[in-house]
Design a protein around this motif. Sequence first.
Motif, PDB file in Angstrom:
ATOM      1  N   GLN A  38     -11.991  56.212  11.485  1.00 22.86           N
ATOM      2  CA  GLN A  38     -10.708  56.270  12.186  1.00 22.86           C
ATOM      3  C   GLN A  38      -9.673  55.408  11.486  1.00 22.86           C
ATOM      4  O   GLN A  38     -10.007  54.378  10.908  1.00 22.86           O
ATOM      5  CB  GLN A  38     -10.856  55.781  13.613  1.00 22.86           C
ATOM      6  N   MET A  39      -8.435  55.858  11.591  1.00 21.62           N
ATOM      7  CA  MET A  39      -7.326  55.126  11.009  1.00 21.62           C
ATOM      8  C   MET A  39      -6.138  55.268  11.963  1.00 21.62           C
ATOM      9  O   MET A  39      -5.770  56.395  12.321  1.00 21.62           O
ATOM     10  CB  MET A  39      -6.985  55.753   9.645  1.00 21.62           C
ATOM     11  N   PRO A  40      -5.544  54.173  12.424  1.00 18.96           N
ATOM     12  CA  PRO A  40      -4.388  54.321  13.318  1.00 18.96           C
ATOM     13  C   PRO A  40      -3.214  54.962  12.578  1.00 18.96           C
ATOM     14  O   PRO A  40      -3.030  54.744  11.388  1.00 18.96           O
ATOM     15  CB  PRO A  40      -4.062  52.884  13.736  1.00 18.96           C
ATOM     16  N   MET A  41      -2.462  55.738  13.303  1.00 12.11           N
ATOM     17  CA  MET A  41      -1.269  56.372  12.746  1.00 12.11           C
ATOM     18  C   MET A  41      -0.128  55.350  12.742  1.00 12.11           C
ATOM     19  O   MET A  41      -0.140  54.406  13.522  1.00 12.11           O
ATOM     20  CB  MET A  41      -0.864  57.576  13.596  1.00 12.11           C
ATOM     21  N   GLN A  42       0.866  55.554  11.865  1.00 10.46           N
ATOM     22  CA  GLN A  42       2.036  54.674  11.826  1.00 10.46           C
ATOM     23  C   GLN A  42       2.750  54.661  13.167  1.00 10.46           C
ATOM     24  O   GLN A  42       3.212  53.635  13.620  1.00 10.46           O
ATOM     25  CB  GLN A  42       3.006  55.116  10.737  1.00 10.46           C
ATOM     26  N   ASP A  43       2.859  55.821  13.799  1.00  7.94           N
ATOM     27  CA  ASP A  43       3.489  55.943  15.109  1.00  7.94           C
ATOM     28  C   ASP A  43       2.379  55.953  16.155  1.00  7.94           C
ATOM     29  O   ASP A  43       1.616  56.914  16.238  1.00  7.94           O
ATOM     30  CB  ASP A  43       4.300  57.245  15.180  1.00  7.94           C
ATOM     31  N   TYR A  49      -5.872  58.922  13.483  1.00 10.98           N
ATOM     32  CA  TYR A  49      -6.141  59.854  12.379  1.00 10.98           C
ATOM     33  C   TYR A  49      -7.599  59.681  12.008  1.00 10.98           C
ATOM     34  O   TYR A  49      -8.098  58.556  11.916  1.00 10.98           O
ATOM     35  CB  TYR A  49      -5.246  59.506  11.185  1.00 10.98           C
ATOM     36  N   TYR A  50      -8.292  60.777  11.806  1.00 11.72           N
ATOM     37  CA  TYR A  50      -9.714  60.742  11.457  1.00 11.72           C
ATOM     38  C   TYR A  50      -9.890  61.209  10.020  1.00 11.72           C
ATOM     39  O   TYR A  50      -9.272  62.187   9.606  1.00 11.72           O
ATOM     40  CB  TYR A  50     -10.508  61.640  12.401  1.00 11.72           C
ATOM     41  N   ILE A 108       3.972  56.482   3.463  1.00  8.56           N
ATOM     42  CA  ILE A 108       2.811  55.970   4.174  1.00  8.56           C
ATOM     43  C   ILE A 108       2.188  54.933   3.252  1.00  8.56           C
ATOM     44  O   ILE A 108       1.688  55.293   2.171  1.00  8.56           O
ATOM     45  CB  ILE A 108       1.804  57.084   4.536  1.00  8.56           C
ATOM     46  N   PRO A 109       2.267  53.653   3.641  1.00  6.33           N
ATOM     47  CA  PRO A 109       1.748  52.593   2.774  1.00  6.33           C
ATOM     48  C   PRO A 109       0.291  52.848   2.364  1.00  6.33           C
ATOM     49  O   PRO A 109      -0.547  53.201   3.187  1.00  6.33           O
ATOM     50  CB  PRO A 109       1.868  51.333   3.642  1.00  6.33           C
ATOM     51  N   GLY A 110       0.047  52.700   1.079  1.00  8.22           N
ATOM     52  CA  GLY A 110      -1.299  52.892   0.548  1.00  8.22           C
ATOM     53  C   GLY A 110      -1.677  54.341   0.337  1.00  8.22           C
ATOM     54  O   GLY A 110      -2.725  54.645  -0.228  1.00  8.22           O
TER      55      GLY A 110
END
Length: 132
Positions: A38-43, A49-50, A108-110
Amino acid sequence: MSGAAEHHGKVWWSELMTRDVKAALHYYETVCGWTISQMPMQDPKMGTYYMGSRNDQPVAGIMDMAPLPGMEEVPPHWFTYFAVADLDAALQATKAQGGEILRPPFDIPGVGRIAIITDPTGAALGIMTPAG
């Protein structure tokens, strides 16, 4: 070639946009053998986000399309991003050849600098200059 130029024109990333994330995660874990992270979304309103990985290598993303404006009538689908060495030049070429910019560039950073467009045939895609 080095940097972004060496990746120019490659299919860079694909993501599944769906309203049933739980079923999608189960399907791709089972059928493709993916490990899901899992990765949190910017918003934060966009949720989580998976990323599906195989042998510790990210292969695709999965996201809930329900919070996206204008997607109410769009069926679940896979969406593809192509790498370009120079996003601004690619956007100029897109417009010159009859494509359309649906979402102007965002960072999107990175990950990289991304724009959502249609090609001259009307097909939607993402183009991006990958980070690093």
